[in-house]
Design a protein around this motif. Sequence first.
Motif, mmCIF file in Angstrom:
data_model
loop_
_atom_site.group_PDB
_atom_site.id
_atom_site.type_symbol
_atom_site.label_atom_id
_atom_site.label_comp_id
_atom_site.label_asym_id
_atom_site.label_seq_id
_atom_site.Cartn_x
_atom_site.Cartn_y
_atom_site.Cartn_z
ATOM 1 N N GLU A 1 -3.192 10.814 -26.250
ATOM 2 C CA GLU A 1 -3.970 9.626 -25.883
ATOM 3 C C GLU A 1 -4.084 9.448 -24.380
ATOM 4 O OE1 GLU A 1 -2.307 6.267 -27.824
ATOM 5 O OE2 GLU A 1 -2.840 6.954 -29.855
ATOM 6 N N ARG A 2 -3.103 9.920 -23.630
ATOM 7 C CA ARG A 2 -3.158 9.770 -22.170
ATOM 8 C C ARG A 2 -4.013 10.836 -21.503
ATOM 9 N NH1 ARG A 2 1.038 10.952 -19.725
ATOM 10 N NH2 ARG A 2 2.298 11.872 -21.407
ATOM 11 N N GLY A 3 -4.396 11.848 -22.233
ATOM 12 C CA GLY A 3 -5.224 12.910 -21.676
ATOM 13 C C GLY A 3 -6.668 12.774 -22.107
ATOM 14 N N HIS A 4 -7.496 13.694 -21.635
ATOM 15 C CA HIS A 4 -8.916 13.646 -22.004
ATOM 16 C C HIS A 4 -9.492 15.057 -22.002
ATOM 17 C CE1 HIS A 4 -12.565 11.353 -22.751
ATOM 18 N NE2 HIS A 4 -13.205 12.267 -22.039
ATOM 19 N N ARG B 1 -24.623 18.383 -30.866
ATOM 20 C CA ARG B 1 -24.822 17.391 -31.927
ATOM 21 C C ARG B 1 -23.828 17.630 -33.064
ATOM 22 N NH1 ARG B 1 -29.737 18.370 -32.749
ATOM 23 N NH2 ARG B 1 -30.605 16.847 -31.311
ATOM 24 N N ARG B 2 -23.642 18.896 -33.422
ATOM 25 C CA ARG B 2 -22.652 19.199 -34.459
ATOM 26 C C ARG B 2 -21.251 18.813 -34.002
ATOM 27 N NH1 ARG B 2 -25.323 24.139 -34.925
ATOM 28 N NH2 ARG B 2 -23.576 25.207 -33.923
ATOM 29 N N ALA B 3 -20.952 19.081 -32.729
ATOM 30 C CA ALA B 3 -19.629 18.723 -32.198
ATOM 31 C C ALA B 3 -19.408 17.215 -32.255
ATOM 32 C CB ALA B 3 -19.494 19.232 -30.768
ATOM 33 N N GLU B 4 -20.418 16.456 -31.871
ATOM 34 C CA GLU B 4 -20.299 14.987 -31.926
ATOM 35 C C GLU B 4 -20.038 14.515 -33.350
ATOM 36 O OE1 GLU B 4 -23.297 13.934 -28.191
ATOM 37 O OE2 GLU B 4 -24.038 13.983 -30.253
ATOM 38 N N ASP B 5 -20.792 15.052 -34.295
ATOM 39 C CA ASP B 5 -20.615 14.650 -35.695
ATOM 40 C C ASP B 5 -19.214 14.993 -36.187
ATOM 41 O OD1 ASP B 5 -23.227 13.785 -35.668
ATOM 42 O OD2 ASP B 5 -24.028 15.525 -36.739
ATOM 43 N N ALA C 1 -16.193 12.391 -37.263
ATOM 44 C CA ALA C 1 -15.599 12.466 -38.591
ATOM 45 C C ALA C 1 -14.085 12.591 -38.526
ATOM 46 C CB ALA C 1 -16.195 13.639 -39.361
ATOM 47 N N THR C 2 -13.575 13.288 -37.514
ATOM 48 C CA THR C 2 -12.127 13.496 -37.413
ATOM 49 C C THR C 2 -11.428 12.386 -36.646
ATOM 50 O OG1 THR C 2 -12.401 14.863 -35.429
ATOM 51 C CG2 THR C 2 -12.373 16.005 -37.564
ATOM 52 N N GLY C 3 -12.199 11.499 -35.992
ATOM 53 C CA GLY C 3 -11.614 10.362 -35.297
ATOM 54 C C GLY C 3 -11.018 10.667 -33.943
ATOM 55 N N HIS C 4 -11.415 11.780 -33.321
ATOM 56 C CA HIS C 4 -10.894 12.110 -31.988
ATOM 57 C C HIS C 4 -11.738 11.399 -30.925
ATOM 58 C CE1 HIS C 4 -9.059 15.428 -34.327
ATOM 59 N NE2 HIS C 4 -8.083 15.287 -33.447
ATOM 60 N N ARG C 5 -11.166 10.354 -30.328
ATOM 61 C CA ARG C 5 -11.908 9.524 -29.376
ATOM 62 C C ARG C 5 -11.680 9.941 -27.926
ATOM 63 N NH1 ARG C 5 -9.958 6.091 -33.343
ATOM 64 N NH2 ARG C 5 -11.570 4.995 -34.554
ATOM 65 N N ASN C 6 -10.711 10.799 -27.681
ATOM 66 C CA ASN C 6 -10.415 11.187 -26.295
ATOM 67 C C ASN C 6 -11.175 12.451 -25.897
ATOM 68 O OD1 ASN C 6 -8.898 12.711 -28.079
ATOM 69 N ND2 ASN C 6 -7.130 12.927 -26.711
ATOM 70 N N VAL C 7 -12.407 12.603 -26.418
ATOM 71 C CA VAL C 7 -13.261 13.751 -26.119
ATOM 72 C C VAL C 7 -14.646 13.248 -25.720
ATOM 73 C CG1 VAL C 7 -14.254 15.916 -26.944
ATOM 74 C CG2 VAL C 7 -12.041 15.151 -27.829
#
Length: 390
Positions: free
Chosen positions: A98-101, A113-117, A121-127
């Motif tokens: 969570e502290r990284g990005h 677009r596929r990466a965003e989807d 779906a996986t819930g990774h918000r630090n990307v």
Amino acid sequence: MVRRLVELGAARSPRVLAAFRSVPRHLATPGLSMAKAYDAEYAAVTKTDAEGVDISSVSAPRIQALQIEQAGIQPGMRVLEIGSGGVNAAYLAELVGERGHVVTMDIDRDVTRRAEDFLTATGHRNVTVLTADGELGTPDRAPYDRIVVTVQAADVPPAWVHQLKQGGRLVVPLRMRGMTRTVALVRDGERLVSDGLELCGFVPMQGAGENRVRLAVLHDTEGEEIALRLDGHPEPDPEALRAALHAPRAEAWSGVTLAGDESNEHLDLWLTTALDNLPLMAAKPAARQRGLVASASPIGVPTLVEGDSFAYRTVRRTEDPDRFELGAVGHGPQGKAVAQRLVEEIRTWDRSHRGHHAHIEIHPAGTPDDQLPAGRVIDRPHTRVTISWP
């Protein structure tokens, strides 16, 4: 999948194993069976160009794990991934916490677009996902602790060096005279110094940094194609080499053996270091079955070319069922002599370099020769790449 990655030696650290256990990678390839999606050696091609060349894929878990281990990612780091797709970015996000990005970028909007989807779906918000040419990096978000490149690159653009912190690590599938290795490089001033390399295969880079290999076709019967992959090598005489291919072969044997499970990747890198005109010969399996060549590989077999003759590396069985002798098969008027020359370098590797890894350094273009390590120098538009051996 994770058990297999451990068996293969691709994943070793507990944090990397945990990341690979936690990401549902099958969501990135809905058309694949679960068995294929989690096959440690399977790379799922997601896009090809008009010529049928693969230009986007979800890399095999083994390759992803090798690169991530090479990167040595720690919690709280800032990481740039060049060549997106979503799955690898999710692994990186797990590792930085969570502290990284993580910033992941790709030139192709279909890919991002596929990466965003997938990341939604996986819930990774630090990307952060960006659509842009990776050649330029992302200067407004730099510097980075790590840069991980997941497309084959023939050069290292200045942006990747300048956007990397001093002491930071760049992991890149670097093509050197036709041979691709994923190399871990540490920034030391304006140069990069290797700290490990692994055999790999990746789709080629697109955009400003695109630099594909050329093919010199030696046999074009459908299903039996044979060609030389040229990467800065001298232009061959295809007609003479085609004639040589169909002439009687000559063999030379080295007395040097490999175990059945022993890789020849370091030998091949030595050969391209030592010999000037050593493209890779790629051949379809049917060409070997017909007896046109003794060795066939889609990646390519090191092949020494001298005028109207050539010779390529091969092996034969020994009395020990687990050992194979290295040798060369030659074709053309000078085929025997060319094969013997190739065998001499195999013996040199066995005598002086076996068990050692090549040392790679990357210096800015224009660096004087006397400031480079001794060894093979590969000149690219942005850099001078050196390969040397202990």
